[in-house]
Design an enzyme around this catalytic site. Structure first.
Site, PDB file in Angstrom:
ATOM      1  N   CYS A 182      35.650  27.329  19.404  1.00  7.36           N
ATOM      2  CA  CYS A 182      35.733  26.130  20.252  1.00  7.36           C
ATOM      3  C   CYS A 182      37.116  26.126  20.917  1.00  7.36           C
ATOM      4  O   CYS A 182      38.127  26.371  20.263  1.00  7.36           O
ATOM      5  CB  CYS A 182      35.517  24.876  19.413  1.00  7.36           C
ATOM      6  SG  CYS A 182      33.955  24.916  18.525  1.00  7.36           S
ATOM      7  N   CYS A 190      40.266  23.968  19.529  1.00  7.46           N
ATOM      8  CA  CYS A 190      40.522  23.923  18.090  1.00  7.46           C
ATOM      9  C   CYS A 190      41.478  25.031  17.656  1.00  7.46           C
ATOM     10  O   CYS A 190      41.292  26.197  18.009  1.00  7.46           O
ATOM     11  CB  CYS A 190      39.192  24.043  17.355  1.00  7.46           C
ATOM     12  SG  CYS A 190      39.350  24.163  15.570  1.00  7.46           S
ATOM     13  N   GLU A 198      43.914  25.377   4.305  1.00  8.38           N
ATOM     14  CA  GLU A 198      44.510  24.070   4.094  1.00  8.38           C
ATOM     15  C   GLU A 198      43.446  23.027   3.742  1.00  8.38           C
ATOM     16  O   GLU A 198      42.291  23.139   4.158  1.00  8.38           O
ATOM     17  CB  GLU A 198      45.252  23.635   5.360  1.00  8.38           C
ATOM     18  CG  GLU A 198      46.438  24.546   5.632  1.00  8.38           C
ATOM     19  CD  GLU A 198      47.225  24.171   6.885  1.00  8.38           C
ATOM     20  OE1 GLU A 198      48.448  24.355   6.844  1.00  8.38           O
ATOM     21  OE2 GLU A 198      46.643  23.721   7.872  1.00  8.38           O
ATOM     22  N   CYS A 205      42.956  16.421  12.710  1.00 13.41           N
ATOM     23  CA  CYS A 205      41.763  17.195  13.072  1.00 13.41           C
ATOM     24  C   CYS A 205      42.118  18.315  14.030  1.00 13.41           C
ATOM     25  O   CYS A 205      42.767  18.085  15.044  1.00 13.41           O
ATOM     26  CB  CYS A 205      40.773  16.321  13.833  1.00 13.41           C
ATOM     27  SG  CYS A 205      39.809  15.262  12.844  1.00 13.41           S
ATOM     28  N   CYS A 261      37.666  30.814  11.953  1.00 12.88           N
ATOM     29  CA  CYS A 261      36.317  30.380  12.333  1.00 12.88           C
ATOM     30  C   CYS A 261      35.869  31.175  13.550  1.00 12.88           C
ATOM     31  O   CYS A 261      36.652  31.404  14.470  1.00 12.88           O
ATOM     32  CB  CYS A 261      36.328  28.884  12.676  1.00 12.88           C
ATOM     33  SG  CYS A 261      34.696  28.243  13.097  1.00 12.88           S
ATOM     34  N   CYS A 311      39.522  16.375   2.864  1.00 12.03           N
ATOM     35  CA  CYS A 311      38.957  17.226   3.910  1.00 12.03           C
ATOM     36  C   CYS A 311      39.201  18.667   3.479  1.00 12.03           C
ATOM     37  O   CYS A 311      40.354  19.089   3.354  1.00 12.03           O
ATOM     38  CB  CYS A 311      39.694  16.880   5.215  1.00 12.03           C
ATOM     39  SG  CYS A 311      39.300  17.947   6.582  1.00 12.03           S
TER      40      CYS A 311
HETATM   41  N1  SAH Z   1      33.609  23.407  12.009  1.00 11.75           N
HETATM   42  C1  SAH Z   1      33.173  22.101  11.774  1.00 11.75           C
HETATM   43  C2  SAH Z   1      34.118  21.299  10.918  1.00 11.75           C
HETATM   44  C3  SAH Z   1      35.591  21.454  11.176  1.00 11.75           C
HETATM   45  S1  SAH Z   1      36.259  20.864  12.669  1.00 11.75           S
HETATM   46  C4  SAH Z   1      32.920  21.376  13.083  1.00 11.75           C
HETATM   47  O1  SAH Z   1      33.297  21.877  14.110  1.00 11.75           O
HETATM   48  O2  SAH Z   1      32.294  20.319  13.031  1.00 11.75           O
HETATM   49  C5  SAH Z   1      36.430  19.108  12.375  1.00 11.75           C
HETATM   50  C6  SAH Z   1      36.453  18.263  13.634  1.00 11.75           C
HETATM   51  O3  SAH Z   1      37.702  18.400  14.334  1.00 11.75           O
HETATM   52  C7  SAH Z   1      35.382  18.606  14.651  1.00 11.75           C
HETATM   53  O4  SAH Z   1      34.673  17.452  15.006  1.00 11.75           O
HETATM   54  C8  SAH Z   1      36.158  19.107  15.869  1.00 11.75           C
HETATM   55  O5  SAH Z   1      35.480  18.791  17.055  1.00 11.75           O
HETATM   56  C9  SAH Z   1      37.462  18.385  15.717  1.00 11.75           C
HETATM   57  N2  SAH Z   1      38.593  19.045  16.368  1.00 11.75           N
HETATM   58  C10 SAH Z   1      38.826  20.354  16.479  1.00 11.75           C
HETATM   59  N3  SAH Z   1      39.989  20.572  17.132  1.00 11.75           N
HETATM   60  C11 SAH Z   1      40.500  19.367  17.447  1.00 11.75           C
HETATM   61  C12 SAH Z   1      41.704  18.920  18.086  1.00 11.75           C
HETATM   62  N4  SAH Z   1      42.600  19.798  18.523  1.00 11.75           N
HETATM   63  N5  SAH Z   1      41.898  17.602  18.217  1.00 11.75           N
HETATM   64  C13 SAH Z   1      41.005  16.702  17.733  1.00 11.75           C
HETATM   65  N6  SAH Z   1      39.878  17.064  17.093  1.00 11.75           N
HETATM   66  C14 SAH Z   1      39.613  18.376  16.955  1.00 11.75           C
HETATM   67 FE1  SF4 Z   2      35.235  26.221  14.113  1.00  2.97          FE
HETATM   68 FE2  SF4 Z   2      37.075  24.559  15.056  1.00  2.97          FE
HETATM   69 FE3  SF4 Z   2      34.765  24.840  16.348  1.00  2.97          FE
HETATM   70 FE4  SF4 Z   2      34.831  23.561  13.973  1.00  2.97          FE
HETATM   71  S1  SF4 Z   2      35.801  22.903  15.876  1.00  2.97           S
HETATM   72  S2  SF4 Z   2      33.359  25.148  14.639  1.00  2.97           S
HETATM   73  S3  SF4 Z   2      36.449  24.754  12.928  1.00  2.97           S
HETATM   74  S4  SF4 Z   2      36.310  26.461  16.059  1.00  2.97           S
END
Ligand code: SAH
Ligand code: SF4
Length: 371
Positions: free
Chosen positions: A116, A119, A92, A334, A112, A105
């Site tokens: 995390c 996420c 997406e 996000c 991934c 974006c």
């Molecule tokens: N992988 C990269 C870029 C994609 S994630 C990274 O982690 O930086 C983009 C942003 O979304 C990151 O800052 C992450 O901390 C945030 N993010 C991930 N899951 C989220 C959620 N459920 N609610 C709000 N922000 C989130």
């Molecule tokens: Fe991967 Fe989501 Fe962590 Fe970004 S925030 S590194 S997309 S698992």
């Protein structure tokens, strides 16, 4: 011979390809101008190339783009695009309008591996890394859709699906392709690469003259490791040192992203620790209230708590921005992006949520965008 996808080639790659065909290398610049500047991909229309050469190129170059299989528009103007790749996988991209910007974006990977905890993309293990053509393709498809409105993308953020530094060769080639002055001429300074903290790769962001964003999300090593396993490999000391190095060599500020999770990272005390940790680094901090997704154990803090956290950082003199949640009704905020979940909602009912309103979603999944 299998055709080469044009969108996967940096100018230098195209020059080598053309040289191998026994032609002048400046032809590569002409092709970049036709395709990226004028958006003409029909070789027959490229009248400054000889007929023979056009025919030869026809057998060598492929101009196909990832197909847009769904296009949703949020009540707040955010647009979400779902792209199908040739092997059936999908990613997406999200287009976010604001007063003076139109930010795209984009995704760098399907799924991934960083896992995390908060996420949605991270719940889906890495399926594969995208190619340059597939990443450039997201951008081109979106700009082609925008053409009718005479608007163009002003900023690119690698904050979609995937960890861009886990696919750095392709990601930095994308920046080169889009930056090429004969082509799209997209400024490197308008590209932000967000990383979860792959420290050994971070120098490449400064070297490519793009901008660095780091997902911090913790106020000390313990809290960060509990949310982001990568912190066990590259702890804060190393991560912050890499950030300092970036600011020193580029004279730019780092953007820190910090997700607010109810009862976990949202306390006023945490704001103080976050300030303490980052105050010696030229930076700004984006605080992002958690966006919910199916199966997540975390909660979004109350508006009141979010305001308290924000106010404490401001009181301490931190340059802080509370990221407005965009596209929640179309599940485009996000951390809500994914592609392979059976229970994945295409839209969210936000009628009882903090942002309120009735979600009106237009689904163009049957609309075809062909060139
Ligand atoms: N992988 C990269 C870029 C994609 S994630 C990274 O982690 O930086 C983009 C942003 O979304 C990151 O800052 C992450 O901390 C945030 N993010 C991930 N899951 C989220 C959620 N459920 N609610 C709000 N922000 C989130
Ligand atoms: Fe991967 Fe989501 Fe962590 Fe970004 S925030 S590194 S997309 S698992």
């Amino acid at each position: 011979m299998e055709k080469v996808n044009f969108y996967g080639l940096a100018l230098s790659d195209l020059k080598s390809l053309i040289k191998n065909l026994g032609k002048e290398q400046f032809r590569a610049q002409q092709l970049f101008k036709w395709v990226y500047d004028r958006r003409i991909i029909d070789l027959e229309q490229m009248t400054n190339l000889s007929k023979d050469f056009r025919q030869e190129l026809n057998g060598v170059l492929d101009f196909s783009l990832p197909r847009i299989s769904s296009h949703l528009i949020s009540v707040d103007g955010t647009q979400k695009f779902l792209f199908d790749m040739k092997d059936g996988l999908s990613v997406e991209a999200v287009l976010i309008p604001s007063d003076d910007r139109l930010t795209l974006c984009i995704s760098s990977e399907v799924g991934c591996n960083m896992a995390c905890k908060f996420c949605f993309t991270g719940k889906q293990k890495l399926k594969r890394r995208l190619t340059t053509a597939e990443i450039v393709g997201q951008f081109i498809q979106v700009e082609d859709v925008l053409k009718a409105t005479e608007k163009k993308v002003s900023n690119i953020v690698f904050m979609g699906m995937g960890e861009p530094l886990d696919n750095s060769d392709e990601v930095f080639r994308v920046v080169d392709v889009l930056h090429e002055p004969f082509g799209r001429n997209f400024s490197r300074r308008k590209v932000t690469i967000s990383t979860s903290g792959l420290v050994p790769e971070m120098w490449k962001i400064g070297a490519s003259r793009t901008r660095l964003a780091v997902s911090l999300n913790g106020y000390d090593d313990e809290s960060r490791s509990a949310l982001m396993p990568i912190n066990k490999k590259y702890p804060l000391k190393d991560l912050l040192q890499a950030c300092r190095e970036y600011t020193r060599t580029t004279k730019d500020r780092v953007t820190f992203e910090y997700v607010l999770l109810k009862g976990i990272t949202d306390q006023v005390e945490h704001a103080r620790m976050l300030h303490q940790m980052t105050k010696s680094i030229p930076c700004k901090i984006n605080i992002i209230p958690f966006n919910e997704h199916p199966g997540s154990d975390f909660e979004r803090p109350s508006d009141d708590q979010i305001a308290k956290f924000h106010a404490e950082l401001m009181r301490l003199g931190t340059h802080v921005l509370l990221r407005r949640t965009m596209g929640r009704d179309i599940f485009a905020a996000c951390g809500q992006l994914t592609s392979e979940f059976a229970n994945k909602p295409k839209t969210m009912d936000i009628s009882n949520s903090q942002i309120g309103g009735v979600s009106r979603v237009r689904d163009f999944s049957s609309r075809q965008f062909s060139l």
